[in-house]
Enzyme design. Structure first.
Site, PDB file in Angstrom:
ATOM      1  N   GLU A 198      -1.345  -3.384 -25.051  1.00 32.03           N
ATOM      2  CA  GLU A 198      -1.665  -3.013 -23.675  1.00 32.03           C
ATOM      3  C   GLU A 198      -2.367  -4.154 -22.949  1.00 32.03           C
ATOM      4  O   GLU A 198      -3.139  -4.910 -23.555  1.00 32.03           O
ATOM      5  CB  GLU A 198      -2.535  -1.756 -23.689  1.00 32.03           C
ATOM      6  CG  GLU A 198      -1.768  -0.619 -24.339  1.00 32.03           C
ATOM      7  CD  GLU A 198      -2.534   0.684 -24.501  1.00 32.03           C
ATOM      8  OE1 GLU A 198      -1.880   1.693 -24.794  1.00 32.03           O
ATOM      9  OE2 GLU A 198      -3.764   0.689 -24.354  1.00 32.03           O
ATOM     10  N   CYS A 212      -6.719  -8.358 -18.118  1.00 30.43           N
ATOM     11  CA  CYS A 212      -7.337  -8.251 -19.437  1.00 30.43           C
ATOM     12  C   CYS A 212      -6.204  -8.253 -20.475  1.00 30.43           C
ATOM     13  O   CYS A 212      -5.369  -7.345 -20.483  1.00 30.43           O
ATOM     14  CB  CYS A 212      -8.141  -6.945 -19.488  1.00 30.43           C
ATOM     15  SG  CYS A 212      -8.822  -6.595 -21.104  1.00 30.43           S
ATOM     16  N   CYS A 219      -6.810  -3.919 -34.269  1.00 31.61           N
ATOM     17  CA  CYS A 219      -7.985  -4.755 -34.522  1.00 31.61           C
ATOM     18  C   CYS A 219      -8.550  -4.425 -35.904  1.00 31.61           C
ATOM     19  O   CYS A 219      -8.496  -3.274 -36.340  1.00 31.61           O
ATOM     20  CB  CYS A 219      -9.055  -4.492 -33.460  1.00 31.61           C
ATOM     21  SG  CYS A 219     -10.454  -5.630 -33.561  1.00 31.61           S
ATOM     22  N   CYS A 223     -15.398  -1.921 -35.118  1.00 26.96           N
ATOM     23  CA  CYS A 223     -16.592  -1.559 -34.342  1.00 26.96           C
ATOM     24  C   CYS A 223     -16.555  -0.046 -34.139  1.00 26.96           C
ATOM     25  O   CYS A 223     -15.521   0.497 -33.721  1.00 26.96           O
ATOM     26  CB  CYS A 223     -16.614  -2.296 -33.010  1.00 26.96           C
ATOM     27  SG  CYS A 223     -16.706  -4.084 -33.198  1.00 26.96           S
ATOM     28  N   CYS A 226     -15.419   1.710 -30.749  1.00 23.59           N
ATOM     29  CA  CYS A 226     -14.195   1.239 -30.084  1.00 23.59           C
ATOM     30  C   CYS A 226     -12.978   2.031 -30.558  1.00 23.59           C
ATOM     31  O   CYS A 226     -12.776   2.211 -31.762  1.00 23.59           O
ATOM     32  CB  CYS A 226     -14.013  -0.249 -30.393  1.00 23.59           C
ATOM     33  SG  CYS A 226     -12.555  -0.944 -29.625  1.00 23.59           S
ATOM     34  N   GLY A 271      -7.868  -6.231 -29.963  1.00 22.84           N
ATOM     35  CA  GLY A 271      -7.982  -7.293 -30.954  1.00 22.84           C
ATOM     36  C   GLY A 271      -9.237  -8.134 -30.867  1.00 22.84           C
ATOM     37  O   GLY A 271     -10.007  -8.058 -29.917  1.00 22.84           O
ATOM     38  N   CYS A 446     -12.655  -0.836 -21.284  1.00 21.43           N
ATOM     39  CA  CYS A 446     -13.039  -1.513 -22.531  1.00 21.43           C
ATOM     40  C   CYS A 446     -13.113  -0.514 -23.675  1.00 21.43           C
ATOM     41  O   CYS A 446     -13.737   0.541 -23.539  1.00 21.43           O
ATOM     42  CB  CYS A 446     -14.432  -2.123 -22.392  1.00 21.43           C
ATOM     43  SG  CYS A 446     -14.446  -3.698 -21.603  1.00 21.43           S
TER      44      CYS A 446
HETATM   45  N1  SAH Z   1     -13.071  -8.004 -30.090  1.00 19.12           N
HETATM   46  C1  SAH Z   1     -13.585  -8.615 -28.906  1.00 19.12           C
HETATM   47  C2  SAH Z   1     -12.808  -8.280 -27.643  1.00 19.12           C
HETATM   48  C3  SAH Z   1     -12.303  -6.865 -27.459  1.00 19.12           C
HETATM   49  S1  SAH Z   1     -13.476  -5.629 -27.057  1.00 19.12           S
HETATM   50  C4  SAH Z   1     -15.055  -8.309 -28.744  1.00 19.12           C
HETATM   51  O1  SAH Z   1     -15.589  -7.554 -29.552  1.00 19.12           O
HETATM   52  O2  SAH Z   1     -15.681  -8.889 -27.877  1.00 19.12           O
HETATM   53  C5  SAH Z   1     -14.006  -6.038 -25.438  1.00 19.12           C
HETATM   54  C6  SAH Z   1     -15.367  -5.473 -25.076  1.00 19.12           C
HETATM   55  O3  SAH Z   1     -15.307  -4.048 -25.014  1.00 19.12           O
HETATM   56  C7  SAH Z   1     -16.451  -5.797 -26.087  1.00 19.12           C
HETATM   57  O4  SAH Z   1     -17.603  -6.264 -25.422  1.00 19.12           O
HETATM   58  C8  SAH Z   1     -16.747  -4.464 -26.741  1.00 19.12           C
HETATM   59  O5  SAH Z   1     -18.069  -4.389 -27.218  1.00 19.12           O
HETATM   60  C9  SAH Z   1     -16.464  -3.510 -25.601  1.00 19.12           C
HETATM   61  N2  SAH Z   1     -16.172  -2.133 -26.002  1.00 19.12           N
HETATM   62  C10 SAH Z   1     -15.508  -1.714 -27.091  1.00 19.12           C
HETATM   63  N3  SAH Z   1     -15.432  -0.350 -27.103  1.00 19.12           N
HETATM   64  C11 SAH Z   1     -16.047   0.090 -25.982  1.00 19.12           C
HETATM   65  C12 SAH Z   1     -16.262   1.365 -25.396  1.00 19.12           C
HETATM   66  N4  SAH Z   1     -15.807   2.475 -25.981  1.00 19.12           N
HETATM   67  N5  SAH Z   1     -16.934   1.433 -24.226  1.00 19.12           N
HETATM   68  C13 SAH Z   1     -17.360   0.317 -23.602  1.00 19.12           C
HETATM   69  N6  SAH Z   1     -17.151  -0.928 -24.089  1.00 19.12           N
HETATM   70  C14 SAH Z   1     -16.510  -1.047 -25.270  1.00 19.12           C
END
Ligand code: SAH
Length: 468
Positions: A198, A212, A219, A223, A226, A271, A446
């Protein structure tokens, strides 16, 4: 007799893979190949972490005049995968190279400008033709998708391109979702993987348009907040896959939506960009080339969960902006919500960022992303610790409101607490802003990207070796 034929088959297999690797331009002293899967008549291989699709596998077989140990369309098992994997090849003779040109066309969007120039010259063409081709691919809103769309093309060069160049597309646009705030999510099929990625197009104030992009299919970082993490990792995107997400979005912006040019790119889609660092750095180089897409390097931001060695490589080889997802102020909390922290602790991460900025990026700032999770990382003590942690690092902090998704264990921090957190950080003199969700009514914000197959639930506590 049977043994001899088996040996011949194996020799054929090795030879075929050797050609395939070189066909993809990965000729080197040693190439490590791993077979992935067959799809239709294509064989997927990865070489030095780049995935190669061989579109006409049967053609390849004919060229090799031998048969492979594994039949076309065979599902890979551990046994036959081993047969194809972990094989090291040395570089080849020029007669092999002749065959290779037949075996695989070169994908134009996989090449940086210097590589395109070299390739054009290797085909006996003037270097100026590379400039012209590059401009038709990326410059002045032309976005050529085939030789027929290129005007004024010399007849000989057209024939050369038709024979040797692959314009793509490498992604199949399968759907466009519209959110109430004007954000759009583009869903692409990556055929080699039979999976979707996406890309999000975010119109902003003052003619700002941010795209974006995804850098991987799924991934591996796991986390806990996420949604994409729940998919696990299905594969790395190639340079062309990453560049094409921007080209499609840019074309849509200017030709269909009247939004003008894309001004910003963030690698914050699906990712962990630094697990696919070569392709990400190359894609960013293509995006910032002055004769093509022409984005300012300060407006192309790569976001990482905190892979320390790759942060160093990135700061020393790319001139694009760095964002680090911090998301906690103690190792205890970060270990829990971002398992990467079990390998690279907060202090190591911040020391690395501080050192790299001072040594290699004087005058630049890093962005620290901080997703606020209710009762997890959003206390006033966290805000004060955050200020102490980033002390001495030229930075800007983005507080991100948590975007809910199905099955999430976390909740967003209430607005008044977000404001309080922001005020504590701001009172120390650090530049801090609150990033509100965009497109979250359509799962575009995000951490909301991806689709999860319920049959394969993710382990909640991955081993550390999964993470890098
Ligand atoms: N893997 C990379 C890029 C992808 S995530 C990273 O970790 O930076 C992009 C951003 O989205 C990151 O800052 C992550 O912390 C944030 N993110 C992930 N899940 C989220 C959520 N459910 N709500 C808000 N931000 C989120």
């Amino acid at each position: 007799m049977q043994e001899e034929s088996e040996r011949a088959t194996q020799r054929g297999s090795s030879r075929c893979m050797q050609m395939v690797a070189m066909a993809a331009g990965i000729l080197g002293n040693a190439v490590r190949l791993t077979a992935h899967t067959f799809r239709g008549s294509s064989l997927l291989l990865s070489a030095n972490s780049r995935v190669i699709k061989v579109p006409k596998f049967s053609q390849c077989l004919t060229i090799c005049s031998s048969s492979l140990a594994i039949e076309e369309n065979t599902e890979l098992t551990n046994t036959n995968r081993d047969e194809l994997s972990s094989t090291f090849f040395t570089s080849s003779t020029s007669s092999d190279l002749h065959h290779i040109a037949v075996a695989k066309k070169r994908n134009l969007k996989d090449m940086t400008f210097p590589e395109l120039q070299e390739w054009v010259e290797s085909l006996g063409q003037k270097p100026s033709r590379a400039v012209m081709l590059w401009k038709w691919l990326y410059g002045n809103g032309k976005w050529a998708q085939s030789t027929s769309e290129i005007q004024g093309l010399n007849r000989e060069f057209r024939a050369v391109l038709e024979k040797h160049a692959d314009f793509g597309p490498v992604l199949v646009l399968q759907g466009i979702h519209h959110a109430r705030d004007g954000t759009r999510k583009l869903v692409f099929l990556v055929e080699e993987f039979g999976a979707q990625i996406e890309t999000v197009l975010i119109p902003g104030p003052r003619n700002r348009v941010t795209v974006c992009v995804s850098s991987q299919i799924g991934c591996a970082m796991n986390c806990q907040f996420c949604y994409t993490a729940k998919m696990g990792l299905k594969g790395n995107l190639s340079t062309a896959h990453i560049v094409e997400q921007l080209v499609v979005a840019a074309r849509m912006c200017s030709q269909e939506l009247g939004l003008g040019l894309v001004t910003n790119v963030v690698f914050m889609g699906m990712g962990e960009p630094f697990q696919n660092i070569d392709n990400v750095i190359r894609a960013a180089e293509i995006m910032t080339n002055g004769q093509g897409l022409h984005l300012s390097p300060r407006k192309v931001t790569i976001s990482t969960s905190g892979l320390v060695p790759q942060i160093r490589t990135f700061c020393q080889t790319s001139n694009c902006a760095l964002a680090v997802s911090l998301n906690a102020t103690t190792d205890e909390v970060r270990d829990q919500i971002m398992p990467v922290n079990r390998k690279y602790k907060l202090m190591d991460l911040l020391d690395c960022v501080r050192e790299e900025l001072v040594t290699h990026r004087p005058g630049e700032k890093v962005f620290f992303e901080y997703v606020l999770l209710k009762n997890v990382n959003d206390s006033t003590d966290d805000a004060k610790r955050l200020v102490d942690l980033v002390c001495g690092i030229p930075c800007k902090i983005n507080l991100i409101t948590f975007n809910l998704h199905a099955g999430s264990l976390f909740e967003p921090t209430p607005l008044e607490d977000v404001l309080l957190f922001r005020d504590i950080v701001a009172s120390s003199g650090i530049v801090v802003s609150i990033r509100h969700s965009r497109g979250d009514d359509q799962k575009m914000a995000c951490g909301q990207l991806g689709s999860v197959t319920p049959r394969h639930p993710r382990r909640r506590n991955p081993e550390i070796h999964d993470l890098t």
